[in-house]
Design a protein around this motif. Structure first.
Motif, short mmCIF file in Angstrom:
data_model
loop_
_atom_site.label_atom_id
_atom_site.label_comp_id
_atom_site.label_asym_id
_atom_site.label_seq_id
_atom_site.Cartn_x
_atom_site.Cartn_y
_atom_site.Cartn_z
N TYR A 1 85.18 83.43 -2.13
CA TYR A 1 84.44 82.76 -1.06
C TYR A 1 82.95 82.63 -1.40
CZ TYR A 1 84.04 80.76 3.54
OH TYR A 1 83.85 79.87 4.57
N GLY B 1 95.57 86.13 2.61
CA GLY B 1 94.54 85.61 1.71
C GLY B 1 94.43 86.43 0.44
N ASN C 1 90.10 77.17 4.44
CA ASN C 1 91.07 78.22 4.73
C ASN C 1 92.49 77.68 4.78
OD1 ASN C 1 91.82 80.92 5.25
ND2 ASN C 1 91.76 80.60 7.46
#
Length: 452
Positions: free
Chosen positions: A78, A233, A405
């Motif tokens: 990220y 994730g 996402n």
């Protein structure tokens, strides 16, 4: 004579690699300083594809304590989204600050920023001060770049005042054909993993290990109930496996039914789909909203596993943190390593101090923790979280997937590796662990991934 890139792809030995000429420039996913103001005044979508370029950059000189790595594969974290949106700060400010230290640090202050905090590849050059690594070795790179001459590093590398996130606060990261890293960042590559599988490991698996298992984290023990936000994730997928390996009870919170299926496949004992229960969202604005949502989520957890969480694993930040603080049981722990939804957290402090809870900040992992994590992969105790796979030329699309996402697990990027599946040097161990286990998460690749 064969080029260095061709020699690496051909699996050439140390002598051939050492004889090949280092290229003057190389392909890399990078930002350009002239794009720094691209999103100024824009409140809506900051599409990373507008600022993340793939093109050639000049090869840097190698410092004495560094190695030059031919990157076979990398992955998206990220922090690449933060970099490409210049939020909350432009990373060119980090490079300029680093460059002001002088010496070898000056190389990092450039009008371009090569991104990427994961890499798996072949060492093709070693600095004059490197002792334990050789040309031809296969290595992973720890995202923590520490000043190894500080006293604090002797206790824990992550305590270094000058510790930097490699490929985020430094230049020449892993989303490229070549990268530079300090020898103190290197981790032996698990021999049974492919390049792209191995590249999905250090930043996320090492971070999850420090958060949950290390004595510097939550110190999870057998029987602990662990709530994992974003359980499907990259971080979450490794957290679930670590909880199950350690005899804990994994409770995953995810955002879709497909992500719920992935979390169950990983071993979650209870999966809660936010789409069905509306957790998060406006909980970041009012602490009382977080408490109300925490009560509802707490009931679901107690109905499912019979207890409140001992540990809450939070990397989402603003939209979940107030709920996390409320949800942890009396004497429980919230461990956090990031804030993808925002850094400014609000929570009702009464539920922290009056119920004797702890908040632990955690960041990446020190080298020993990374080596311990890699050992778990070698044993077959952990499996790669790799799902989608893109070529380097499509690094922008890969980063966009993470930004929205829409991904599950880790999004990989092939760099010098010409196709998936290369880099396995211990096929016997791979066969013992089992192909189905090692590729479990590949069933959840996004439709837009085209490299595999």
């Amino acid at each position: 004579m064969m080029s260095l890139s061709d020699a690496v792809r051909a699996g050439a030995g140390p002598q051939e690699l050492a004889a090949a000429e280092v290229p003057a420039e190389f392909l890399a996913a990078h930002l350009r300083i002239e794009d720094e103001k691209t999103f100024e005044g824009i409140e809506g979508d900051r599409d990373v594809r507008k600022t993340l370029h793939v093109g050639t950059v000049p090869m840097p000189e190698l410092a004495p304590d560094e190695v030059l790595i031919a990157v076979m594969a990398s992955s998206i974290n990220y922090n690449t989204v933060w970099s490409a949106t210049f939020e909350p700060l432009s990373t060119f400010g980090f490079l300029q600050a680093y460059g002001r230290q002088g010496g070898w640090a000056k190389r990092h202050d450039q009008p371009f920023h090569v991104l990427g905090s994961d890499a798996a590849g072949v060492i093709v050059r070693v600095g004059s001060g490197v002792r334990r690594w050789r040309v031809g070795d296969h290595a992973l790179v720890n995202a923590a770049c520490v000043e190894d001459q500080e006293a604090s590093v002797q206790a824990d590398g992550m305590l270094s005042e000058n510790q930097l996130a490699w490929g985020f606060e430094t230049n020449y990261g892993g989303l490229a054909h070549y990268t530079i890293a300090r020898a103190s960042q290197l981790i032996p590559k698990p021999a049974h993993l492919s390049w792209e599988e191995a590249a999905s490991v250090p930043a996320c698996a090492g971070t999850a290990y420090r958060m949950l298992v290390s004595d510097r984290g939550a110190r999870m023990k057998q029987g602990d109930v662990v709530l994992i936000w974003g359980a499907s994730g990259g971080l979450g997928a490794y957290a679930v496996q670590l909880v199950k390996n350690g005899g804990g009870i994994a409770v995953g919170v995810v955002g879709s039914e497909e992500k719920a299926r992935a979390a169950r496949a990983l071993g979650c004992d209870l999966v809660i789909n936010r789409e069905e229960h509306d957790f998060g969202g406006d909980a970041d604005d009012e602490p009382e909203v977080a408490v109300a949502q925490g009560k509802r989520l707490g009931r679901l957890i107690r109905d499912g596993v019979g207890e409140d969480p001992h540990i809450v694993f939070d990397h989402v930040g603003k939209s979940t943190f107030g709920i996390s603080v409320f949800l942890a049981r009396r004497g429980g722990t919230v461990v956090t390593c990031g804030s993808s939804s925002g850094y400014q957290h609000r929570f009702d402090n009464r539920y922290l101090w009056m119920r004797l809870k702890r908040i632990i900040g955690s960041h990446v992992a020190n080298l020993q923790e990374q080596v311990d994590t890699a050992r778990l992969f070698e044993q077959g105790s952990l499996a790669p979280a790799l799902t989608s796979l893109f070529p380097l030329e499509e690094a922008g699309a890969a980063t966009r997937l993470v930004q929205l996402n829409q991904h599950i697990g880790k999004v990989g990027v092939l760099c010098l590796a010409e196709r998936p599946g290369l880099g396995v040097t211990d096929p016997e161990r791979r066969a013992r662990i089992g192909e189905d286990r090692l590729t479990l998460m590949r069933a959840y690749a996004h439709d837009s991934a085209r490299a595999a």
